[in-house]
Enzyme design. Structure first.
Site, PDB file in Angstrom:
ATOM      1  N   CYS A 228       0.877  -1.185   0.000  1.00  0.00           N
ATOM      2  CA  CYS A 228       0.000   0.000   0.000  1.00  0.00           C
ATOM      3  C   CYS A 228       0.904   1.221   0.000  1.00  0.00           C
ATOM      4  CB  CYS A 228      -0.926  -0.003   1.215  1.00  0.00           C
ATOM      5  SG  CYS A 228      -1.921  -1.498   1.397  1.00  0.00           S
ATOM      6  N   ALA A 229       1.526   1.506  -1.132  1.00  0.00           N
ATOM      7  CA  ALA A 229       2.624   2.468  -1.192  1.00  0.00           C
ATOM      8  C   ALA A 229       2.180   3.904  -0.962  1.00  0.00           C
ATOM      9  CB  ALA A 229       3.343   2.356  -2.533  1.00  0.00           C
ATOM     10  N   GLY A 232       4.448   7.123  -1.230  1.00  0.00           N
ATOM     11  CA  GLY A 232       5.783   6.607  -1.501  1.00  0.00           C
ATOM     12  C   GLY A 232       6.849   6.880  -0.475  1.00  0.00           C
ATOM     13  N   GLY A 233       6.504   7.443   0.679  1.00  0.00           N
ATOM     14  CA  GLY A 233       7.530   7.765   1.669  1.00  0.00           C
ATOM     15  C   GLY A 233       8.290   6.547   2.162  1.00  0.00           C
ATOM     16  N   LYS A 234       7.570   5.508   2.525  1.00  0.00           N
ATOM     17  CA  LYS A 234       8.228   4.284   3.008  1.00  0.00           C
ATOM     18  C   LYS A 234       8.918   3.549   1.867  1.00  0.00           C
ATOM     19  CE  LYS A 234       4.320   3.413   4.976  1.00  0.00           C
ATOM     20  NZ  LYS A 234       3.851   4.809   5.133  1.00  0.00           N
ATOM     21  N   ASP A 252      -0.402   0.257  -5.347  1.00  0.00           N
ATOM     22  CA  ASP A 252      -1.466   1.072  -4.762  1.00  0.00           C
ATOM     23  C   ASP A 252      -2.664   1.047  -5.698  1.00  0.00           C
ATOM     24  OD1 ASP A 252      -1.416   3.119  -2.251  1.00  0.00           O
ATOM     25  OD2 ASP A 252      -2.899   3.759  -3.730  1.00  0.00           O
ATOM     26  N   ASP A 299       1.321  -1.433   4.932  1.00  0.00           N
ATOM     27  CA  ASP A 299       0.924  -0.283   5.750  1.00  0.00           C
ATOM     28  C   ASP A 299      -0.532  -0.028   5.413  1.00  0.00           C
ATOM     29  OD1 ASP A 299       0.827   1.900   7.376  1.00  0.00           O
ATOM     30  OD2 ASP A 299       1.961   3.215   6.056  1.00  0.00           O
ATOM     31  N   CYS A 352      -1.290   3.239  11.198  1.00  0.00           N
ATOM     32  CA  CYS A 352      -1.075   4.457  11.983  1.00  0.00           C
ATOM     33  C   CYS A 352      -2.288   4.651  12.890  1.00  0.00           C
ATOM     34  CB  CYS A 352      -0.825   5.663  11.097  1.00  0.00           C
ATOM     35  SG  CYS A 352      -2.073   5.935   9.819  1.00  0.00           S
TER      36      CYS A 352
END
Length: 436
Positions: A228-229, A232-234, A252, A299, A352
């Site tokens: 689940c990009a 794209g931070g991770k 995604d 995520d 989160c």
């Protein structure tokens, strides 16, 4: 100040319909009012977000007032974030008397759910948590801004020294306590024009999110999937830890999100990222990778209840019903992502959120239906890679304890095949690739 009250009221009128995220509404309103200066925008945004953080309490206190209800909310937001006397002077006598009355009320005398403005559906789910007053108070405080260096291009100590020489010095940059790449900034700096950002040396990413990469632990040359990009931070951090080798799939369902991520990928200097837009968790492009990935990060879409410092409107936009829908989606995504994991490979499930239903309960449910996976204790892995000591077996971060957003992560490992398993390989492959 009378004009400022009206401006805040106008924005709140739009936000409180809950049709769109608060940050989108605020940005849209600012674009419609280009004459506002930077200070004006900051005043309006600060007051609006203060109201969203304290909405239940402000609404209860506003019941004894006069005039339009949303104006009373705007007055309370500005009274909390600006010089109160300046607000007081532009109010009519009835509003002044009301403000005097509510100033005499001790917040401690109010029930916790009212004092910290928690909707009933959320309070019921967290009321048994340890140190609950501390947790919910921290979730109601504005968050600092965390960034991280790109390990492919920069060193954190060098970056800290660089930031203290330029405009960033007024944001008091300091190293984050746990992530080896993180830097924490005070306030809300606009980084888009910083040369460090334009050249891909730094990225915005909460420290808790950075720590997920340590649990994934990608290695050079591996096949890794960020299931689940999103923006794209991770993905960027995983790719850098792989030193731009191997293959890193960024999945995604939103083409828009992946399109926004592509400039970040380009700035980073990474060449191992493969963005893939999928229609759903059982897309054929996902099934083609069954049993092939060394590492998979999920995520998952979640309620976001760990990010209320940044997104206080979420607690009002989410509900018990939307939570149930999210949980059903999480279960499907986790099961689908698990099919991609090779024997001996690692699956990291993260949210989160601070809610048990989205976290521990999801992992326990998954393990009960996937006996070929086992839970790995995150505590020794985290202690070996960061100065962070947790109880385990899960990674659970809280803003009042760790200074991060609320995060949860679990490490799930697919058991390696035994000789007996190999003899039954056709059956195992069929099990991996069969849709639920």
């Amino acid at each position: 100040m009378a004009v400022r009250i009206e401006q805040v009221r106008q924005v709140l009128d739009e936000v409180l319909t809950w049709q769109f995220a608060a940050d989108s509404v605020v940005s849209h309103w600012f674009r419609a009012h280009p004459g506002l200066g930077i200070r004006d925008r900051a005043d309006v945004a600060e007051a609006v977000y203060d109201v969203l953080r304290h909405l239940r309490r402000y609404r209860q206190l506003g019941e004894s007032g006069v005039g339009p209800a949303v104006r009373r909310l705007a007055i309370q937001g500005l009274a909390a974030t600006k010089v109160r006397q300046n607000i007081y002077e532009v109010l009519d006598p009835g509003e002044q008397a009301w403000l005097d009355r509510i100033d005499q009320i001790d917040p401690v005398s109010l029930p916790l759910a009212v004092r910290e403005s928690l909707p009933d559906w959320l309070f019921e789910r967290i009321k048994a948590f340890d140190d609950l007053p501390s947790l919910v108070h921290a979730l109601n405080q504005p968050a600092s801004l965390d960034i991280r260096v790109n390990p492919m291009k920069a060193d954190r100590d060098d970056m800290l020294a660089d930031l203290t020489k330029g405009n960033a010095v007024r944001h008091s940059p300091v190293a984050t306590p746990y992530s080896p790449w993180g830097i924490r900034l005070a306030g809300r700096p606009s980084m888009n024009k910083w040369h460090q950002f334009e050249h891909g040396l730094i990225e915005v990413q909460d420290e808790g999110s950075q720590l997920l990469a340590l649990l994934v632990g990608p290695k050079r040359g591996e096949m890794v999937i960020d299931f689940c990009a999103g923006a794209g931070g991770k993905t960027l951090l995983l790719g850098a830890l792989m030193r731009s080798t191997g293959r890193l799939y960024a999945f995604d369902v939103s083409a828009t999100r992946l399109a926004k991520a592509k400039p970040r990928f380009a700035r980073s200097g990474l060449s191992n990222i493969v963005p893939v837009v999928i229609d759903h968790e059982n897309d054929s492009r996902v099934r083609r990778l069954a049993g092939k990935a060394h590492r998979v990060l999920v995520d998952a879409p979640c309620s976001g209840m760990g990010t209320l410092r940044r997104n206080p409107d979420l607690k009002w936009r989410q509900s018990a019903q939307s939570l149930q829908e999210l949980m059903a989606l999480q279960t499907k995504i986790l099961a689908s992502a698990a099919r991609c994991v090779a024997p001996g490979g690692r699956l990291v499930y993260a949210t989160c959120s601070i809610l048990t239903e989205e976290n521990e309960a999801q992992v326990e449910g998954f393990l009960s239906t996937h006996p070929d996976f086992e839970l790995v204790d995150a505590a020794p892995i985290m202690a070996a890679r960061a100065d962070l000591h947790i109880q385990g077996p899960y990674l659970k971060l809280r803003p009042d304890v760790h200074g991060t957003d609320g995060f949860f992560a679990a490490i799930l490992e697919r058991k390696k095949l035994s000789i007996e398993d190999v003899s039954e390989m056709p059956e195992i492959v069929a099990q991996i690739t069969t849709d639920d």
